[in-house]
Design a protein around this motif. Structure first.
Motif, PDB file in Angstrom:
ATOM      1  N   TYR A  31       0.855  -1.191   0.000  1.00 23.53           N
ATOM      2  CA  TYR A  31       0.000   0.000   0.000  1.00 23.53           C
ATOM      3  C   TYR A  31       0.889   1.238   0.000  1.00 23.53           C
ATOM      4  CZ  TYR A  31      -3.754   3.205   1.208  1.00 23.53           C
ATOM      5  OH  TYR A  31      -4.663   4.225   1.182  1.00 23.53           O
ATOM      6  N   PRO A  32       0.671   2.194  -0.913  1.00 21.92           N
ATOM      7  CA  PRO A  32       1.626   3.305  -1.080  1.00 21.92           C
ATOM      8  C   PRO A  32       1.539   4.404  -0.028  1.00 21.92           C
ATOM      9  CG  PRO A  32      -0.185   3.515  -2.651  1.00 21.92           C
ATOM     10  CD  PRO A  32      -0.377   2.190  -1.956  1.00 21.92           C
ATOM     11  N   ALA A  33       0.338   4.719   0.463  1.00 22.90           N
ATOM     12  CA  ALA A  33       0.163   5.869   1.371  1.00 22.90           C
ATOM     13  C   ALA A  33       0.191   5.383   2.810  1.00 22.90           C
ATOM     14  CB  ALA A  33      -1.142   6.590   1.060  1.00 22.90           C
ATOM     15  N   LEU A  34       1.387   5.249   3.349  1.00 23.31           N
ATOM     16  CA  LEU A  34       1.569   4.584   4.638  1.00 23.31           C
ATOM     17  C   LEU A  34       2.624   5.299   5.456  1.00 23.31           C
ATOM     18  CD1 LEU A  34       0.844   1.871   6.233  1.00 23.31           C
ATOM     19  CD2 LEU A  34       2.884   0.916   5.161  1.00 23.31           C
ATOM     20  N   GLU A  35       2.364   5.439   6.759  1.00 21.50           N
ATOM     21  CA  GLU A  35       3.387   5.912   7.682  1.00 21.50           C
ATOM     22  C   GLU A  35       3.430   4.977   8.891  1.00 21.50           C
ATOM     23  OE1 GLU A  35       2.640   9.812   9.234  1.00 21.50           O
ATOM     24  OE2 GLU A  35       0.831   9.217  10.324  1.00 21.50           O
ATOM     25  N   HIS A  36       4.634   4.755   9.388  1.00 24.45           N
ATOM     26  CA  HIS A  36       4.818   3.892  10.555  1.00 24.45           C
ATOM     27  C   HIS A  36       5.389   4.742  11.678  1.00 24.45           C
ATOM     28  CE1 HIS A  36       6.535  -0.095  12.370  1.00 24.45           C
ATOM     29  NE2 HIS A  36       5.482   0.345  13.021  1.00 24.45           N
ATOM     30  N   GLN A  52      16.968   3.626  14.564  1.00 26.59           N
ATOM     31  CA  GLN A  52      17.792   4.593  13.846  1.00 26.59           C
ATOM     32  C   GLN A  52      18.113   4.128  12.429  1.00 26.59           C
ATOM     33  OE1 GLN A  52      20.988   4.868  16.706  1.00 26.59           O
ATOM     34  NE2 GLN A  52      20.173   6.767  17.610  1.00 26.59           N
ATOM     35  N   LYS A  53      18.158   2.829  12.200  1.00 27.94           N
ATOM     36  CA  LYS A  53      18.481   2.292  10.883  1.00 27.94           C
ATOM     37  C   LYS A  53      17.416   2.623   9.840  1.00 27.94           C
ATOM     38  CE  LYS A  53      19.024  -2.065  11.792  1.00 27.94           C
ATOM     39  NZ  LYS A  53      19.380  -3.487  11.592  1.00 27.94           N
ATOM     40  N   TYR A  54      16.219   2.957  10.291  1.00 29.18           N
ATOM     41  CA  TYR A  54      15.114   3.191   9.353  1.00 29.18           C
ATOM     42  C   TYR A  54      14.814   4.674   9.158  1.00 29.18           C
ATOM     43  CZ  TYR A  54      14.237  -1.803   9.653  1.00 29.18           C
ATOM     44  OH  TYR A  54      14.377  -3.169   9.586  1.00 29.18           O
ATOM     45  N   GLU A  55      15.674   5.545   9.677  1.00 31.29           N
ATOM     46  CA  GLU A  55      15.411   6.976   9.570  1.00 31.29           C
ATOM     47  C   GLU A  55      15.461   7.484   8.134  1.00 31.29           C
ATOM     48  OE1 GLU A  55      18.219   8.672  12.296  1.00 31.29           O
ATOM     49  OE2 GLU A  55      16.771   8.667  13.955  1.00 31.29           O
ATOM     50  N   PHE A  56      16.136   6.726   7.245  1.00 25.14           N
ATOM     51  CA  PHE A  56      16.233   7.171   5.852  1.00 25.14           C
ATOM     52  C   PHE A  56      14.874   7.133   5.144  1.00 25.14           C
ATOM     53  CE2 PHE A  56      16.743   2.602   5.503  1.00 25.14           C
ATOM     54  CZ  PHE A  56      16.054   2.274   4.335  1.00 25.14           C
ATOM     55  N   TYR A  57      13.871   6.503   5.750  1.00 24.96           N
ATOM     56  CA  TYR A  57      12.532   6.496   5.171  1.00 24.96           C
ATOM     57  C   TYR A  57      11.841   7.847   5.326  1.00 24.96           C
ATOM     58  CZ  TYR A  57      12.202   1.491   4.142  1.00 24.96           C
ATOM     59  OH  TYR A  57      12.370   0.236   3.596  1.00 24.96           O
ATOM     60  N   GLY A  58      12.431   8.756   6.088  1.00 21.97           N
ATOM     61  CA  GLY A  58      11.859  10.079   6.250  1.00 21.97           C
ATOM     62  C   GLY A  58      10.520  10.045   6.962  1.00 21.97           C
ATOM     63  N   ASN A  59       9.529  10.779   6.426  1.00 23.24           N
ATOM     64  CA  ASN A  59       8.222  10.865   7.082  1.00 23.24           C
ATOM     65  C   ASN A  59       7.451   9.555   7.060  1.00 23.24           C
ATOM     66  OD1 ASN A  59       8.455  13.544   7.847  1.00 23.24           O
ATOM     67  ND2 ASN A  59       7.609  14.322   5.922  1.00 23.24           N
ATOM     68  N   LYS A  60       7.891   8.606   6.261  1.00 19.64           N
ATOM     69  CA  LYS A  60       7.203   7.308   6.232  1.00 19.64           C
ATOM     70  C   LYS A  60       7.491   6.513   7.501  1.00 19.64           C
ATOM     71  CE  LYS A  60       6.252   3.331   3.272  1.00 19.64           C
ATOM     72  NZ  LYS A  60       6.493   2.680   1.955  1.00 19.64           N
ATOM     73  N   PHE A  61       8.577   6.827   8.180  1.00 18.33           N
ATOM     74  CA  PHE A  61       8.926   6.134   9.419  1.00 18.33           C
ATOM     75  C   PHE A  61       9.393   7.165  10.444  1.00 18.33           C
ATOM     76  CE2 PHE A  61      11.830   4.024  12.352  1.00 18.33           C
ATOM     77  CZ  PHE A  61      11.076   2.935  12.741  1.00 18.33           C
ATOM     78  N   ARG A  62       8.624   7.298  11.511  1.00 21.73           N
ATOM     79  CA  ARG A  62       8.975   8.230  12.578  1.00 21.73           C
ATOM     80  C   ARG A  62       8.975   7.485  13.910  1.00 21.73           C
ATOM     81  NH1 ARG A  62       4.770  12.415  12.888  1.00 21.73           N
ATOM     82  NH2 ARG A  62       3.399  11.058  11.668  1.00 21.73           N
ATOM     83  N   TRP A  63       9.799   7.948  14.812  1.00 20.97           N
ATOM     84  CA  TRP A  63       9.880   7.263  16.100  1.00 20.97           C
ATOM     85  C   TRP A  63      10.275   8.233  17.204  1.00 20.97           C
ATOM     86  CZ3 TRP A  63      14.580   6.864  18.807  1.00 20.97           C
ATOM     87  CH2 TRP A  63      15.718   7.224  18.088  1.00 20.97           C
TER      88      TRP A  63
END
Length: 295
Positions: A31-36, A52-63
């Protein structure tokens, strides 16, 4: 149709052994419109390094990782951060099946009267091996009253639902999902999909193992009484089955303290527990005709 943004919220604490698999199951969805959004409670077990390894996803992955007041508080923090029209809740040791999000969105778009859609789920072990199917059932008020028929990670909720019923009850450590389903069904329809959407992990450190009897069941009683006015016979039997090693008088006293047996004879229940506890199933069905009532 447009693709509404879906926000997946993951509360986390000390789950470094599993959280990477959880994240991968979200970010690999088609699904394209997704944020985690991962809301961590200040883990010290290596969880932060994984996030921290997933920070390159930008707004798609926030923590965020900071001390919180427990899982319900973490979920509410995640709701405040979420931008999506549809909300999913995936614990940090659970996983989605492929296509779970797209199937849920399609179901909600096809059924605008549904506030929640849920599918089937599986129990998996620490190594992600299948254990058994989750006891999911098509929705019914009586069914929900009797037991929690919804697999929490397999449920997706419209944002407007939370705006109507409010946030998660932060006084609950265990059954905040069951409480939420009871609150939602007073205002919205639930839709069921006959397809496995998620996996709920059972392992030595999971709350389903460590807190079910001492914290989980008393919370279920409290939530049931708050929302439906009473506790179902099925939940009563579940609690009693874990406490048959106690003296009958102590069982009756404990149930009374939890306001779970206000509508039945304490002396009759005591006598049955003392004489023939196996017969309690038939006795409850005969003497206690309960049904959910809005409170």
């Amino acid at each position: 149709m447009d693709n509404p943004l879906v926000s997946i919220i993951t509360p986390s604490f000390q789950q470094a052994s599993f959280i990477q698999e959880t994240i991968q199951s979200v970010l690999s969805q088609d699904y394209p419109a997704l944020e985690h959004i991962v809301v961590d409670g200040g883990s010290t077990d290596g969880t932060v390094a994984i996030l921290q390894k997933y920070e390159f996803y930008g707004n798609k992955f926030r923590w965020v990782s900071e001390k919180d007041r427990g899982q319900s508080h973490a979920l509410n923090k995640g709701l405040a951060m979420a931008r999506g029209e549809i909300i999913g809740w995936l614990n940090s040791d659970d996983t989605y099946e492929p296509h779970a999000v797209s199937r849920a969105v399609q179901a909600l778009q096809s059924n605008p009267n549904w506030g929640v859609v849920y599918g089937d789920g599986n129990y998996i072990d620490a190594h992600s091996a299948f254990l058994r199917s989750y006891p999911v059932r098509p929705f019914g008020l009586e069914r929900l009253y009797r037991a929690c028929i919804i697999c929490q990670p397999a449920a997706f909720i419209r944002r407007e639902v939370f705006e109507k019923v409010g946030p998660f009850d932060e006084s609950l450590q265990f059954c905040m999902d069951y409480d939420m389903w009871m609150r939602i069904c007073k205002h919205y329809e639930f839709g069921y999909m006959d397809v496995v959407l998620a996996n709920s992990r059972i392992h030595a450190g999971s709350k389903s193992i460590t807190k079910y009897v001492d914290i989980g069941l008393p919370e279920v009683f409290r939530a049931s009484i708050k929302n439906f006015g009473s506790v179902s016979n099925m939940w009563l039997l579940e609690w009693i089955s874990f406490h048959l090693h106690l003296e009958p008088a102590l069982i009756v006293q404990s149930l009374k303290q939890m306001n779970a047996i206000d509508d039945i004879s304490e002396s009759s229940l005591y006598q049955l527990l003392a004489d023939d506890p196996v017969a309690i199933i038939d006795w409850l069905e005969e003497h206690r005709k309960t049904a959910p009532k809005w409170t």
